[in-house]
Design a protein around this motif. Structure first.
Motif, short mmCIF file in Angstrom:
data_model
loop_
_atom_site.label_atom_id
_atom_site.label_comp_id
_atom_site.label_asym_id
_atom_site.label_seq_id
_atom_site.Cartn_x
_atom_site.Cartn_y
_atom_site.Cartn_z
N PRO A 2 0.83 -1.21 0.00
CA PRO A 2 0.00 0.00 0.00
C PRO A 2 0.87 1.26 0.00
CG PRO A 2 -0.01 -1.05 2.14
CD PRO A 2 0.72 -1.96 1.22
N ASN A 3 0.37 2.28 -0.65
CA ASN A 3 1.10 3.54 -0.74
C ASN A 3 0.60 4.57 0.27
OD1 ASN A 3 2.74 2.70 -2.87
ND2 ASN A 3 1.12 3.13 -4.35
N LYS A 4 -0.70 4.56 0.56
CA LYS A 4 -1.27 5.55 1.45
C LYS A 4 -1.29 5.05 2.88
CE LYS A 4 -4.13 7.68 -2.04
NZ LYS A 4 -5.47 8.12 -2.41
N ARG A 10 -5.31 -0.38 6.89
CA ARG A 10 -6.29 -1.41 6.52
C ARG A 10 -5.63 -2.77 6.41
NH1 ARG A 10 -10.62 -1.06 8.35
NH2 ARG A 10 -11.06 -2.92 7.15
N VAL A 11 -4.40 -2.82 5.93
CA VAL A 11 -3.67 -4.09 5.84
C VAL A 11 -3.50 -4.69 7.23
CG1 VAL A 11 -1.43 -5.12 5.29
CG2 VAL A 11 -2.51 -3.56 3.68
#
Length: 88
Positions: A2-4, A10-11
């Motif tokens: 993920p970037n954000k 969320r991960v």
């Protein structure tokens, strides 16, 4: 990856929930297996005791949102039918 920042969070949350759900699903499966073993051995007292335990575990899984209530109701119905057939 993920970037954000919110996606990274969320991960983490998803992984935590996956482990929690796996614990409860495994617990439900084990309770049902123990009941089926008691039915296979034709021990009515043990089967009745295990039925109560399995129903309790399934009900807790429903409250925690791991298993849908209709799924739990279907499984409990099938288990009760097997115990009833054993008593007949």
């Amino acid at each position: 990856m993920p970037n954000k920042k919110s996606a990274k969070k969320r991960v983490l949350v998803t992984e935590r929930n996956r482990i929690y759900n796996r614990f409860w699903k495994t617990r439900c499966k084990n309770a049902v297996k123990k009941l089926l073993e008691a039915v296979a051995s034709k021990d009515l007292d043990l089967a009745t005791k295990r039925l109560n335990e399995a129903q309790g575990v399934l009900d807790k899984a429903v409250v925690k949102g791991v298993v849908h209530r209709n799924t739990a109701a279907r499984r409990k119905s099938n288990m009760a039918a097997k115990v009833k057939a054993l008593s007949a």
